[in-house]
Scaffold this motif. Structure first.
Motif, PDB file in Angstrom:
ATOM      1  N   VAL A  84       0.837  -1.207   0.000  1.00  0.00           N
ATOM      2  CA  VAL A  84       0.000   0.000   0.000  1.00  0.00           C
ATOM      3  C   VAL A  84       0.868   1.253   0.000  1.00  0.00           C
ATOM      4  N   GLU A  85       1.941   1.245   0.794  1.00  0.00           N
ATOM      5  CA  GLU A  85       2.838   2.402   0.830  1.00  0.00           C
ATOM      6  C   GLU A  85       3.492   2.623  -0.531  1.00  0.00           C
ATOM      7  N   THR A  86       3.859   1.533  -1.201  1.00  0.00           N
ATOM      8  CA  THR A  86       4.438   1.655  -2.543  1.00  0.00           C
ATOM      9  C   THR A  86       3.420   2.241  -3.512  1.00  0.00           C
ATOM     10  N   ALA A  87       2.176   1.793  -3.395  1.00  0.00           N
ATOM     11  CA  ALA A  87       1.117   2.298  -4.273  1.00  0.00           C
ATOM     12  C   ALA A  87       0.911   3.797  -4.077  1.00  0.00           C
ATOM     13  N   TYR A  88       0.918   4.248  -2.834  1.00  0.00           N
ATOM     14  CA  TYR A  88       0.771   5.675  -2.557  1.00  0.00           C
ATOM     15  C   TYR A  88       1.961   6.458  -3.112  1.00  0.00           C
ATOM     16  N   ARG A  89       3.136   5.873  -2.984  1.00  0.00           N
ATOM     17  CA  ARG A  89       4.343   6.543  -3.475  1.00  0.00           C
ATOM     18  C   ARG A  89       4.297   6.687  -5.002  1.00  0.00           C
ATOM     19  N   ILE A  90       3.822   5.664  -5.660  1.00  0.00           N
ATOM     20  CA  ILE A  90       3.693   5.718  -7.118  1.00  0.00           C
ATOM     21  C   ILE A  90       2.654   6.752  -7.528  1.00  0.00           C
ATOM     22  N   ALA A  91       1.572   6.834  -6.762  1.00  0.00           N
ATOM     23  CA  ALA A  91       0.461   7.728  -7.103  1.00  0.00           C
ATOM     24  C   ALA A  91       0.761   9.195  -6.818  1.00  0.00           C
ATOM     25  N   GLU A  92       1.705   9.456  -5.924  1.00  0.00           N
ATOM     26  CA  GLU A  92       1.958  10.827  -5.469  1.00  0.00           C
ATOM     27  C   GLU A  92       2.195  11.828  -6.596  1.00  0.00           C
ATOM     28  N   PRO A  93       3.084  11.554  -7.548  1.00  0.00           N
ATOM     29  CA  PRO A  93       3.296  12.547  -8.608  1.00  0.00           C
ATOM     30  C   PRO A  93       2.071  12.745  -9.502  1.00  0.00           C
ATOM     31  N   PHE A  94       1.217  11.752  -9.589  1.00  0.00           N
ATOM     32  CA  PHE A  94      -0.006  11.899 -10.372  1.00  0.00           C
ATOM     33  C   PHE A  94      -0.972  12.857  -9.666  1.00  0.00           C
ATOM     34  N   CYS A  95      -0.954  12.808  -8.341  1.00  0.00           N
ATOM     35  CA  CYS A  95      -1.831  13.695  -7.567  1.00  0.00           C
ATOM     36  C   CYS A  95      -1.423  15.159  -7.719  1.00  0.00           C
ATOM     37  N   ALA A 122      -7.241   7.535  -8.005  1.00  0.00           N
ATOM     38  CA  ALA A 122      -7.731   6.481  -7.112  1.00  0.00           C
ATOM     39  C   ALA A 122      -6.884   5.233  -7.289  1.00  0.00           C
ATOM     40  N   LEU A 123      -6.679   4.517  -6.200  1.00  0.00           N
ATOM     41  CA  LEU A 123      -6.018   3.217  -6.249  1.00  0.00           C
ATOM     42  C   LEU A 123      -7.092   2.184  -6.554  1.00  0.00           C
ATOM     43  N   GLY A 124      -7.007   1.545  -7.715  1.00  0.00           N
ATOM     44  CA  GLY A 124      -8.014   0.575  -8.100  1.00  0.00           C
ATOM     45  C   GLY A 124      -7.511  -0.843  -7.981  1.00  0.00           C
ATOM     46  N   GLY A 125      -8.295  -1.775  -8.513  1.00  0.00           N
ATOM     47  CA  GLY A 125      -7.911  -3.176  -8.487  1.00  0.00           C
ATOM     48  C   GLY A 125      -7.894  -3.762  -7.093  1.00  0.00           C
ATOM     49  N   SER A 126      -7.150  -4.836  -6.931  1.00  0.00           N
ATOM     50  CA  SER A 126      -7.134  -5.554  -5.656  1.00  0.00           C
ATOM     51  C   SER A 126      -6.513  -4.736  -4.535  1.00  0.00           C
ATOM     52  N   ILE A 127      -5.562  -3.876  -4.866  1.00  0.00           N
ATOM     53  CA  ILE A 127      -4.951  -3.038  -3.829  1.00  0.00           C
ATOM     54  C   ILE A 127      -5.980  -2.032  -3.301  1.00  0.00           C
ATOM     55  N   ILE A 150     -12.101   0.018 -11.222  1.00  0.00           N
ATOM     56  CA  ILE A 150     -12.388   1.141 -10.334  1.00  0.00           C
ATOM     57  C   ILE A 150     -13.398   0.760  -9.246  1.00  0.00           C
ATOM     58  N   TYR A 151     -13.919  -0.456  -9.324  1.00  0.00           N
ATOM     59  CA  TYR A 151     -14.884  -0.939  -8.328  1.00  0.00           C
ATOM     60  C   TYR A 151     -14.235  -0.968  -6.938  1.00  0.00           C
ATOM     61  N   LYS A 152     -14.890  -0.321  -5.986  1.00  0.00           N
ATOM     62  CA  LYS A 152     -14.415  -0.241  -4.598  1.00  0.00           C
ATOM     63  C   LYS A 152     -12.985   0.297  -4.510  1.00  0.00           C
ATOM     64  N   CYS A 153     -12.684   1.243  -5.395  1.00  0.00           N
ATOM     65  CA  CYS A 153     -11.346   1.842  -5.393  1.00  0.00           C
ATOM     66  C   CYS A 153     -11.153   2.715  -4.152  1.00  0.00           C
ATOM     67  N   LYS A 154      -9.917   3.086  -3.904  1.00  0.00           N
ATOM     68  CA  LYS A 154      -9.592   3.974  -2.791  1.00  0.00           C
ATOM     69  C   LYS A 154      -9.246   5.341  -3.369  1.00  0.00           C
ATOM     70  N   VAL A 155     -10.123   6.307  -3.150  1.00  0.00           N
ATOM     71  CA  VAL A 155      -9.916   7.650  -3.679  1.00  0.00           C
ATOM     72  C   VAL A 155      -8.867   8.363  -2.834  1.00  0.00           C
ATOM     73  N   ILE A 156      -7.820   8.899  -3.485  1.00  0.00           N
ATOM     74  CA  ILE A 156      -6.763   9.568  -2.723  1.00  0.00           C
ATOM     75  C   ILE A 156      -6.558  11.023  -3.159  1.00  0.00           C
ATOM     76  N   HIS A 157      -7.189  11.409  -4.263  1.00  0.00           N
ATOM     77  CA  HIS A 157      -7.055  12.801  -4.728  1.00  0.00           C
ATOM     78  C   HIS A 157      -8.323  13.146  -5.504  1.00  0.00           C
ATOM     79  N   ASP A 158      -9.113  14.057  -4.960  1.00  0.00           N
ATOM     80  CA  ASP A 158     -10.406  14.357  -5.577  1.00  0.00           C
ATOM     81  C   ASP A 158     -10.840  15.788  -5.251  1.00  0.00           C
TER      82      ASP A 158
END
Length: 334
Positions: free
Chosen positions: A8-19, A28-33, A99-107
């Motif tokens: 999860v921490e890696t996923a947030y780190r990857i997503a940070e520049p996109f935010c 949003a973090l989608g898929g199984s994560i 995107i089903y049950k994704c975790k929204v992190i920037h909205d």
């Protein structure tokens, strides 16, 4: 650190520049994560909301030692769906299930949250699962018809490729019929065997194993994959972007180390067939002697050097039996 927390921490780190990208209005973090159903080798489906498609981002990527699929959804499309939603209809089919049950992190514009509430609430509504099933069956039937046309012309090897693609759609049709969320292609065989209990028979599983030749010795499958990888990676980069080979090698167990060898071999075969059935390739590609001459390792990996006309006839029969077992839904067609 527990592997789930690290993932999860890696996923947030990857997503940070996109935010922080001004051209992206939602992440949003989608898929199984995103759903919290990851396993040790899950990749990240990163859903981004954009004003217009950003060409600098490829779909398949490998970032920070994690496979990443970047899924772009335009702001106008998401906003229109949310504002015009009255009841679950075909408009839901235009959005990826990742995107089903994704975790929204920037909205910041509050686009993802209302969309997510609707999508999560209605994806498994009877109307939507029926739409999904019908859509998958249409694709499966189309591939079966194409395979029959090719068989009639004597092109049974290329027909086999269409049968394999069609089986993938047939699996989806079964899953939507039984309200099973499609998960992890890297473990397709495991889940299909497990879900046969819910389906009530093994016709689909048996057809899948036979048509993809997953009942052969493990060593043959491994050697075949390893020898064909150079051709596969080259094809993937030309078809799906320069980052795809790195994604396949690292996020789809190119070294066959995860314990799901059958599933991984299926994924590679399926991807090659999907790339080869593009209009830019000959209709009878695998039946042309030039293919075996130019790509002997890939020809071997795809089982084109050993399959016979009788084999493909058997696979087609098994396909049709699995298709016939998916009877019309009485609750819908009564």
């Amino acid at each position: 650190m527990h592997w789930k927390r690290q993932m999860v921490e890696t996923a947030y780190r990857i997503a940070e520049p996109f935010c922080s990208n001004p051209d992206i209005v939602g992440v949003a973090l989608g898929g199984s994560i995103g759903r919290g159903q990851m396993w040790k080798h899950s990749d990240l489906e990163l859903c981004i909301v954009v004003e217009k498609r950003l060409e600098q981002f490829q779909h398949f990527n490998y970032m920070d030692q994690m496979g990443v699929e970047i899924i772009q959804i335009t702001k106008s499309r998401m906003k229109e769906f949310t504002e015009q939603f009255r009841e679950p209809d075909r408009s839901m089919l235009g959005f990826p299930i990742q995107i089903y049950k994704c975790k929204v992190i920037h909205d910041p514009e509050q686009l993802l949250k209302p969309f997510k509430e609707l999508y999560d609430s209605y994806l498994f509504h009877e109307n939507i699962t029926q739409f999904k099933e019908d859509e998958a069956l249409q694709q499966a039937d189309s591939k079966l018809l194409k395979a029959k046309e090719l068989m009639a012309k004597g092109n049974y090897k290329t027909a086999a490729a269409h049968l394999r693609i069609g089986l993938n759609f047939l699996v989806l049709a079964y899953y939507w019929r039984h309200h099973i969320f499609p998960r992890s292609q890297n473990r397709t065989v495991y889940f299909l065997r497990k879900n046969s209990c819910v389906i009530g028979h093994t016709k689909l599983y048996d057809a899948f194993i036979r048509a993809f030749c997953l009942d052969q010795p493990v060593k043959r499958m491994k050697d075949g994959l390893w020898s064909a990888q150079r051709d596969i990676f080259k094809l993937s980069e030309a078809s799906w972007g320069s980052n795809t080979s790195s994604f396949l090698k690292n996020a789809v167990d190119g070294n066959l180390e995860w314990g799901h060898n059958q599933s991984i071999v299926y994924v590679y075969k399926y991807c090659v067939h999907r790339m080869h059935t593009h209009d830019s390739h000959p209709e009878d590609l695998y039946d042309q002697p030039a293919f075996a001459e130019q790509f002997p390792e890939l020809h071997h990996f795809l089982d084109m050097d050993t399959m016979t006309l009788e084999d493909v006839k058997e696979w087609m029969t098994m396909f049709e039996e699995a298709r016939a077992a998916l009877q019309p839904n009485p609750s819908v067609y009564a």
